[in-house]
Design an enzyme around this catalytic site. Sequence first.
Site, PDB file in Angstrom:
ATOM      1  N   GLY A  96      -9.334  10.138  -0.696  1.00  0.00           N
ATOM      2  CA  GLY A  96     -10.167  10.783   0.228  1.00  0.00           C
ATOM      3  C   GLY A  96     -10.132  10.101   1.488  1.00  0.00           C
ATOM      4  O   GLY A  96      -9.115   9.555   2.069  1.00  0.00           O
ATOM      5  N   SER A 119      -7.866   3.601  -0.338  1.00  0.00           N
ATOM      6  CA  SER A 119      -6.836   4.328   0.441  1.00  0.00           C
ATOM      7  C   SER A 119      -6.876   5.817   0.791  1.00  0.00           C
ATOM      8  O   SER A 119      -7.749   6.231   0.072  1.00  0.00           O
ATOM      9  CB  SER A 119      -5.321   3.946  -0.054  1.00  0.00           C
ATOM     10  OG  SER A 119      -5.178   4.998  -1.080  1.00  0.00           O
ATOM     11  N   LYS A 120      -6.289   6.484   1.603  1.00  0.00           N
ATOM     12  CA  LYS A 120      -6.304   7.858   1.836  1.00  0.00           C
ATOM     13  C   LYS A 120      -6.122   8.469   0.542  1.00  0.00           C
ATOM     14  O   LYS A 120      -6.685   9.615   0.642  1.00  0.00           O
ATOM     15  CB  LYS A 120      -5.060   8.081   2.656  1.00  0.00           C
ATOM     16  CG  LYS A 120      -5.375   7.494   4.207  1.00  0.00           C
ATOM     17  CD  LYS A 120      -5.488   8.616   5.308  1.00  0.00           C
ATOM     18  CE  LYS A 120      -5.592   7.942   6.613  1.00  0.00           C
ATOM     19  NZ  LYS A 120      -6.186   8.844   7.419  1.00  0.00           N
ATOM     20  N   ARG A 121      -5.484   8.006  -0.384  1.00  0.00           N
ATOM     21  CA  ARG A 121      -5.226   8.595  -1.623  1.00  0.00           C
ATOM     22  C   ARG A 121      -6.955   9.130  -2.183  1.00  0.00           C
ATOM     23  O   ARG A 121      -7.087  10.187  -2.944  1.00  0.00           O
ATOM     24  CB  ARG A 121      -4.750   7.949  -2.582  1.00  0.00           C
ATOM     25  CG  ARG A 121      -3.446   8.242  -3.359  1.00  0.00           C
ATOM     26  CD  ARG A 121      -2.856   7.212  -4.307  1.00  0.00           C
ATOM     27  NE  ARG A 121      -3.477   6.071  -4.153  1.00  0.00           N
ATOM     28  CZ  ARG A 121      -4.133   5.626  -4.887  1.00  0.00           C
ATOM     29  NH1 ARG A 121      -4.881   5.930  -6.184  1.00  0.00           N
ATOM     30  NH2 ARG A 121      -4.587   4.189  -4.775  1.00  0.00           N
TER      31      ARG A 121
END
Length: 477
Positions: free
Chosen positions: A248, A244-246
């Site tokens: 990067g 996920s965006k977590r």
Amino acid sequence: MSEVRVRFAPSPTGYLHVGGARTALFNWLYARHNNGKFLLRIEDTDRKRSTEDAVRVIFTGLKQLGLDWDEEPLYQSTRIEQHRDIVNRLLDSGSAYRCFCESENLARQRGEQEKRGKFYRYPGTCRSLTNSEVAERLKKGQQYAVRFKLPPGRTKFNDMVHGDIVVQHDELDDFIILRQNGTPVYQVAVVADDSYMGITHVIRGDDHISNTPKQILLYQALGLPVPEFAHVPLILGADKKRLSKRHGAASVTEYTESGILPETMLNFLALLGWSPGDDREILTQQEMIDAFNFKRITPKGAVFDETKLQWMNAKHIFAMPALKIWQNIQPHLAEYCRQNNAAPPDESFGLRLVKLFGDRIQSFREAPDLMSYFFVDPTNWDEKGIKKHWKSDTPEHLQLLSRHFQDIDKWGAEQLELCVDNTAEELEIKRAKLIHPLRLVLTGRTHSPGIFEVMELLGKDLSIKRINTGVEWISIK
Ligand code: GLU
């Protein structure tokens, strides 16, 4: 076999997630391998999220990767009436029933069950309402949802990735197919649209496995042919959690904007969970199409390895004609030189740089970083390199070497190597004791292409000047 028809059915989220792109790619490869059709369906029933921009991002991302689709994309939101028709057909045939239970009551019951650690199932309160009871409630204007009447037994299907999957129906419940507010649920929309589009194989992420038995039950209740299913493994971050965006960047465009070539991205995504069955890791689009099948997709989640992505990008760049590489790095180098008041390289020097760096160029925009010492003299030298390679006798060794370099008439890699070997012999030391400090003073770094080739390209005067400057500055530190 009849024509293969597959689809990619994204719900627009504002960006093309790498997991989505990989699902699209597997669909596309399967279609192209089988001379079938790759279709697009935009699942835009959530009108708030599905802005024109969010949809455009998906089209642009797919086009950029070369994933061309057949036929016009279908917008799910245009078919809500047809989805309602499906619900009505199920009601008419007795496969579904109206549920008048108040949603607050159900939510409370669910909450209580879950508090006790139990899985909540709708108890079937409205299943046995008679026609007249239903008619009476409708007359009173009571709100209702529509539920699917789950038959007894089990549903079994053969997943193209996971093999046989069996679900006992008592693990499910009479699921809602039309909400109280009159909107059909996802399960209905997917079945209605996949059937309408003539989809033969549903290829999608693992996270949809639990939806499949419900969808199969709907197909069967409607008397529609059931497609084949393939649930492809999720893409995981380095911590083995779903990417996920977590972690990067999780959007395809972020990667392509950072310099990853579309062909690298495709190749990389394909190998997340699939392999061609031999050692090949660098594949062109056509090679992937030729080799693609579901037998070589692993059911386990695939970890997104950034280092491998960079490595693969370098390989794809390296496979390009030198002139094309040069044309791509030239603007970046020109800008770097402009900022540093250095003379920009011309094409012939540029082509020599391309040859020298070979598969070290991981992205075009990083070329200035990689090659800076060809334009600007180093003014600081890698600290760790100094600690490791700069000994008390290094200055003296380099000075001797520099004098020998002066005497070289024909400045070329071979002559330089010979000269270093002879000097090492004269000093009775290993040549590495000269080469490491030499690399430091010439480039400021501990890593570079072959140092003799670097010197050949730097030229005699500049090389000797840098040795002398290095010796002077590093010694007095
Ligand atoms: N719209 C769903 C998603 O984006 C996909 C549905 C499907 O492939 O059946 O996850």
